[in-house]
Design a protein around this motif. Structure first.
Motif, PDB file in Angstrom:
ATOM      1  N   PRO A  39      12.782 -17.934 -69.107  1.00 29.52           N
ATOM      2  CA  PRO A  39      13.610 -19.154 -69.100  1.00 29.52           C
ATOM      3  C   PRO A  39      13.900 -19.636 -70.524  1.00 29.52           C
ATOM      4  N   ASP A  40      15.039 -20.248 -70.697  1.00 32.77           N
ATOM      5  CA  ASP A  40      15.426 -20.785 -72.007  1.00 32.77           C
ATOM      6  C   ASP A  40      14.374 -21.778 -72.512  1.00 32.77           C
ATOM      7  N   GLY A  41      14.015 -21.627 -73.772  1.00 36.65           N
ATOM      8  CA  GLY A  41      13.051 -22.538 -74.388  1.00 36.65           C
ATOM      9  C   GLY A  41      11.606 -22.165 -74.162  1.00 36.65           C
ATOM     10  N   TYR A  42      11.362 -21.103 -73.401  1.00 31.57           N
ATOM     11  CA  TYR A  42       9.997 -20.679 -73.106  1.00 31.57           C
ATOM     12  C   TYR A  42       9.607 -19.446 -73.921  1.00 31.57           C
ATOM     13  N   GLN A  43       8.326 -19.310 -74.194  1.00 32.30           N
ATOM     14  CA  GLN A  43       7.802 -18.151 -74.919  1.00 32.30           C
ATOM     15  C   GLN A  43       6.970 -17.294 -73.976  1.00 32.30           C
ATOM     16  N   LYS A  44       7.215 -16.005 -74.005  1.00 26.53           N
ATOM     17  CA  LYS A  44       6.429 -15.071 -73.206  1.00 26.53           C
ATOM     18  C   LYS A  44       5.172 -14.685 -73.987  1.00 26.53           C
ATOM     19  N   ILE A  45       4.009 -14.815 -73.346  1.00 24.69           N
ATOM     20  CA  ILE A  45       2.751 -14.450 -73.990  1.00 24.69           C
ATOM     21  C   ILE A  45       1.930 -13.583 -73.033  1.00 24.69           C
ATOM     22  N   PRO A  46       1.049 -12.756 -73.564  1.00 24.46           N
ATOM     23  CA  PRO A  46       0.155 -11.977 -72.695  1.00 24.46           C
ATOM     24  C   PRO A  46      -0.960 -12.863 -72.136  1.00 24.46           C
ATOM     25  N   TYR A 110      -9.872 -27.576 -66.398  1.00 24.96           N
ATOM     26  CA  TYR A 110      -8.577 -27.507 -67.087  1.00 24.96           C
ATOM     27  C   TYR A 110      -7.416 -27.460 -66.093  1.00 24.96           C
ATOM     28  N   LEU A 111      -7.624 -26.793 -64.968  1.00 32.59           N
ATOM     29  CA  LEU A 111      -6.554 -26.658 -63.984  1.00 32.59           C
ATOM     30  C   LEU A 111      -6.261 -27.969 -63.256  1.00 32.59           C
ATOM     31  N   GLU A 112      -7.087 -28.979 -63.478  1.00 27.21           N
ATOM     32  CA  GLU A 112      -6.823 -30.305 -62.902  1.00 27.21           C
ATOM     33  C   GLU A 112      -5.733 -31.042 -63.675  1.00 27.21           C
ATOM     34  N   SER A 113      -5.310 -30.488 -64.802  1.00 21.71           N
ATOM     35  CA  SER A 113      -4.281 -31.131 -65.619  1.00 21.71           C
ATOM     36  C   SER A 113      -3.091 -30.200 -65.797  1.00 21.71           C
ATOM     37  N   TYR A 114      -2.010 -30.743 -66.310  1.00 22.37           N
ATOM     38  CA  TYR A 114      -0.775 -29.982 -66.504  1.00 22.37           C
ATOM     39  C   TYR A 114      -0.548 -29.729 -67.997  1.00 22.37           C
ATOM     40  N   THR A 115      -0.017 -28.563 -68.303  1.00 24.49           N
ATOM     41  CA  THR A 115       0.262 -28.228 -69.694  1.00 24.49           C
ATOM     42  C   THR A 115       1.590 -28.822 -70.145  1.00 24.49           C
ATOM     43  N   THR A 116       1.681 -29.083 -71.424  1.00 23.05           N
ATOM     44  CA  THR A 116       2.934 -29.538 -72.021  1.00 23.05           C
ATOM     45  C   THR A 116       3.623 -28.404 -72.780  1.00 23.05           C
ATOM     46  N   GLU A 117       2.974 -27.246 -72.833  1.00 27.71           N
ATOM     47  CA  GLU A 117       3.524 -26.097 -73.544  1.00 27.71           C
ATOM     48  C   GLU A 117       4.495 -25.323 -72.644  1.00 27.71           C
ATOM     49  N   LYS A 118       5.529 -24.763 -73.245  1.00 28.54           N
ATOM     50  CA  LYS A 118       6.516 -23.996 -72.497  1.00 28.54           C
ATOM     51  C   LYS A 118       6.247 -22.515 -72.703  1.00 28.54           C
ATOM     52  N   VAL A 119       5.407 -21.970 -71.817  1.00 27.14           N
ATOM     53  CA  VAL A 119       4.984 -20.576 -71.923  1.00 27.14           C
ATOM     54  C   VAL A 119       5.033 -19.912 -70.549  1.00 27.14           C
ATOM     55  N   CYS A 120       5.181 -18.594 -70.575  1.00 31.17           N
ATOM     56  CA  CYS A 120       5.204 -17.829 -69.340  1.00 31.17           C
ATOM     57  C   CYS A 120       4.635 -16.439 -69.605  1.00 31.17           C
ATOM     58  N   PHE A 121       4.430 -15.677 -68.544  1.00 28.84           N
ATOM     59  CA  PHE A 121       3.910 -14.317 -68.672  1.00 28.84           C
ATOM     60  C   PHE A 121       4.433 -13.489 -67.504  1.00 28.84           C
ATOM     61  N   VAL A 122       4.243 -12.184 -67.600  1.00 24.90           N
ATOM     62  CA  VAL A 122       4.609 -11.278 -66.513  1.00 24.90           C
ATOM     63  C   VAL A 122       3.326 -10.877 -65.795  1.00 24.90           C
ATOM     64  N   ALA A 123       3.264 -11.132 -64.505  1.00 23.23           N
ATOM     65  CA  ALA A 123       2.055 -10.883 -63.728  1.00 23.23           C
ATOM     66  C   ALA A 123       1.709  -9.399 -63.700  1.00 23.23           C
ATOM     67  N   HIS A 133       6.332 -10.061 -61.629  1.00 23.59           N
ATOM     68  CA  HIS A 133       7.082 -11.316 -61.529  1.00 23.59           C
ATOM     69  C   HIS A 133       6.895 -12.139 -62.814  1.00 23.59           C
ATOM     70  N   THR A 134       7.950 -12.819 -63.212  1.00 20.94           N
ATOM     71  CA  THR A 134       7.869 -13.731 -64.343  1.00 20.94           C
ATOM     72  C   THR A 134       7.282 -15.042 -63.855  1.00 20.94           C
ATOM     73  N   MET A 135       6.169 -15.463 -64.475  1.00 20.49           N
ATOM     74  CA  MET A 135       5.441 -16.643 -64.024  1.00 20.49           C
ATOM     75  C   MET A 135       5.401 -17.692 -65.139  1.00 20.49           C
ATOM     76  N   VAL A 136       5.941 -18.866 -64.857  1.00 18.48           N
ATOM     77  CA  VAL A 136       5.869 -19.982 -65.799  1.00 18.48           C
ATOM     78  C   VAL A 136       4.532 -20.703 -65.595  1.00 18.48           C
ATOM     79  N   ILE A 137       3.806 -20.938 -66.673  1.00 20.43           N
ATOM     80  CA  ILE A 137       2.501 -21.602 -66.599  1.00 20.43           C
ATOM     81  C   ILE A 137       2.709 -23.112 -66.516  1.00 20.43           C
ATOM     82  N   ILE A 138       2.234 -23.710 -65.439  1.00 23.99           N
ATOM     83  CA  ILE A 138       2.398 -25.140 -65.199  1.00 23.99           C
ATOM     84  C   ILE A 138       1.130 -25.910 -65.549  1.00 23.99           C
ATOM     85  N   ARG A 139      -0.001 -25.384 -65.123  1.00 20.87           N
ATOM     86  CA  ARG A 139      -1.281 -26.057 -65.357  1.00 20.87           C
ATOM     87  C   ARG A 139      -1.824 -25.725 -66.749  1.00 20.87           C
TER      88      ARG A 139
END
Length: 237
Positions: A39-46, A110-123, A133-139
């Protein structure tokens, strides 16, 4: 799988399945689909699994993000923990005011809170039918730079809602007026040390709606050499 085959059991595979299921239960990711673009504005990380054997023999897998690959957030990522002196103070206040001293551990904090970072990964293959699948990290996934701060802010919100206020002398000691004394909660990341004449009431407040935290190891504190609460910030006793 290779290690499990060598040891003729499925303990590591089972621990991975449990970790993946917990991530799903917390809706940690947003599935963008198989082979979907970043997604636009997101960084893919391992991301990867880390493994540990607990003191009671449990095999633990933890899915973590390689947050060191991202830029430092603009906002502070500082997340304080109570000092050893603070623990001693809470213990003293409990004894002075005839309060019980209880401890508890917040599961998957940690999973009880939401991240403010725009990151994703490939499962990977460990996600079964979601592999590729491309997965955006929400938590606030373990490993992200801001996750500690996000969890700290979430705990702040919960304790404030329960009527506790941070001590001006040490902000990771929370206090609430209870008649002629003050109840105290000392916070060390996801470990809570509670000084109260009715600690179960506080536990019920944390576990109940609307917070619904999952607690473990709850009960009267019996200090021992391996206890986190006895260690200073550098890990020494």
């Amino acid at each position: 799988v290779f290690i499990d085959n060598k040891t003729v059991n499925t303990k590591w595979q089972d621990s991975e399945k449990l970790e993946i299921q917990q991530l799903k239960d917390y809706t940690t990711f947003e599935d963008k689909g198989l082979g979907a673009p970043i997604p636009d504005g997101y960084q893919k990380i391992p991301c990867h699994m880390i493994y540990d054997i607990k003191h009671d023999g449990r095999h633990k897998s933890r899915f973590v993000a390689e947050g060191h690959r991202t830029k430092d957030p603009v906002d502070s990522t500082y997340s304080g923990v109570v000092s050893l002196l603070g623990i001693r103070l809470v213990t003293f206040l409990a004894e002075l005011n005839d309060m019980e001293l209880w401890g508890t551990d917040i599961g998957n904090a940690y999973l009880e809170s939401y991240t403010t970072e725009k990151v994703c990964f490939v499962a990977g293959a460990e996600f079964g039918e979601l592999a590729g699948h491309t997965m955006v990290i929400i938590r606030a996934l373990y490993g992200l730079k801001s996750s500690g701060k996000c969890w700290h802010d979430r705990l702040f919100e919960v304790l404030d809602n329960m009527g506790f206020k941070p001590s001006k002398a040490e902000p990771d000691i929370w206090m609430r007026k209870a008649g002629d004394h003050c109840e105290c909660i000392a916070c060390c990341v996801d470990d809570l040390l509670i000084a109260s004449k009715s600690p179960q009431t506080i536990i019920d407040g944390v576990e109940g709606k609307p917070h619904n935290f999952k607690l473990k190891g709850t009960g009267e504190v019996k200090f021992h050499l391996g206890c986190d609460f006895l260690r200073d910030e550098d890990g020494t006793l």
